[in-house]
Design a protein around this motif. Structure first.
Motif, short mmCIF file in Angstrom:
data_model
loop_
_atom_site.label_atom_id
_atom_site.label_comp_id
_atom_site.label_asym_id
_atom_site.label_seq_id
_atom_site.Cartn_x
_atom_site.Cartn_y
_atom_site.Cartn_z
N GLY A 7 0.84 -1.20 0.00
CA GLY A 7 0.00 0.00 0.00
C GLY A 7 0.87 1.25 0.00
O GLY A 7 2.09 1.16 0.06
N CYS A 11 -1.00 4.34 5.20
CA CYS A 11 -2.33 3.80 4.91
C CYS A 11 -2.72 2.69 5.89
O CYS A 11 -3.67 1.95 5.63
N GLU A 158 -3.64 -5.50 0.10
CA GLU A 158 -3.34 -4.09 -0.16
C GLU A 158 -4.15 -3.25 0.81
O GLU A 158 -5.34 -3.49 1.01
N VAL A 160 -5.82 0.34 1.60
CA VAL A 160 -6.23 1.62 1.00
C VAL A 160 -6.88 2.45 2.10
O VAL A 160 -7.97 2.12 2.57
N TYR A 161 -6.21 3.50 2.52
CA TYR A 161 -6.71 4.37 3.59
C TYR A 161 -7.29 3.54 4.75
O TYR A 161 -8.43 3.72 5.17
N GLY A 162 -6.49 2.58 5.19
CA GLY A 162 -6.88 1.79 6.36
C GLY A 162 -7.76 0.58 6.06
O GLY A 162 -8.02 -0.23 6.94
N ILE A 163 -8.22 0.47 4.81
CA ILE A 163 -9.11 -0.65 4.47
C ILE A 163 -8.29 -1.76 3.80
O ILE A 163 -7.63 -1.51 2.80
N LEU A 165 -7.58 -4.82 1.49
CA LEU A 165 -8.16 -5.46 0.31
C LEU A 165 -7.35 -6.70 -0.04
O LEU A 165 -6.20 -6.57 -0.47
#
Lengths: 173, 129
Positions: A7, A11, A158, A160-163, A165
């Motif tokens: 990431g 993040c 991965e 993405v802003y703490g999320i 995936l």
């Protein structure tokens, strides 16, 4: 089980890595690869130490030669991060080297000795900037390392802003 | 709150307009911080962060306040952190603040959408359209 977390900047990769290992009952080793060159690195290191406090990690500094990292058999390992490990191996006083294969095989070896291995890396190739030779080579090498780790890892996640995936396997927490 | 992210020019605005039915856009590159607190939809939140930093406003505290006071907002912010760490200290700090603020907004949002090539990937919450 090996999990690769990638990431962009800030993040939530480290936080996720710690969460994955939070339920692990055995010894937990944090392999720190960042050399404390100056104030900024020291600040990052201090912030990460604070974040890990009370989570049961033993810290092992390992700047190069990850294959030889002195990790007890059957432990869980959080390695942070591939970007620094690569830079340390690649830009030496003797000049530039291309250590992607060495790093991937070293990490594969480490994964055999550990019960759980969580590796934090970075995405650095998506800013569209044309860099000079050394940086361009670094981007190419980290790409190879990431592909090499992802190939043998059970999970690739991965952030993405703490999320988180999942790109391969599943989210192991 | 709904958070729409993705790289530059991936169709965030069209998605907000055509799929979510957003009418009024507040441009983060030129509006005041107060405008953001009552906006229907903020675009370019990453640019707002740079402007907050220039004005000496802590972007993380501001973002916490924004998420508290404008819960129905749609927010658009680019993903900017997946490149080489910038040599310039200000650029570096901006990029890190975008990452941290993005984590705050994503956490407070019921829905997070990542746009890639005009395709909306729902990475948090349920598809509501």
């Amino acid at each position: 089980m090996t999990t690769l977390i990638t990431g962009g900047s800030k993040c939530g990769k480290s936080r996720l890595a710690e969460r994955i290992l939070s339920g692990f009952a055995g010894r937990k080793i944090y392999i720190a690869t960042m050399k404390p060159y100056g104030d900024e690195e020291r600040k990052i290191i201090a912030r990460h130490i604070l974040q890990r406090e009370g989570k049961g990690f033993e810290t092992l500094e390992c700047y190069t030669d990850i294959r030889d990292a002195d990790v007890p058999e059957g432990a869980a390992v959080l390695l942070e991060c591939v970007g620094n490990l690569l830079a340390n191996e690649m830009f030496t006083e003797g000049g530039m080297t291309y250590p992607s294969e060495k790093i991937v095989s070293g990490l594969r070896e480490l994964s055999r000795r550990t019960k759980m291995l969580v590796i934090v890396t970075n995405q650095v190739g998506s800013d569209g900037v044309r860099y000079e030779e050394g940086t361009a080579a670094y981007i190419a090498e980290i790409g190879k390392v990431n592909c090499g780790i992802a190939a043998f890892a059970d999970n690739v996640i991965e952030c993405v802003y703490g999320i988180p995936l999942p790109l391969k396997g599943e989210l192991p927490c | 709150m709904i958070f729409i992210t993705g790289g530059a020019a991936q169709g965030k605005r069209s998605f907000a307009e055509n799929v979510l039915g957003v009418r009024a856009f507040t441009d983060g590159s030129s509006c005041t911080p107060e405008d953001v607190l009552i906006a229907e939809c903020v675009t370019g939140y990453h640019e707002l962060i740079a402007r907050l930093m220039n004005e000496g406003i802590d972007p993380m505290s501001f973002t916490e306040r924004f998420c508290r006071e404008n819960r129905s907002a749609a927010v658009m912010m680019n993903e900017v952190g997946s490149g080489i760490v910038p040599i310039d200290r200000g650029e570096r700090e901006w990029r890190e603040n975008v990452g941290r603020c993005g984590c705050i907004i994503a956490e407070r949002s019921e829905t997070v959408i990542r746009m890639v090539c005009g395709v909306a990937d729902v990475i948090k919450g349920e598809r509501q359209w």
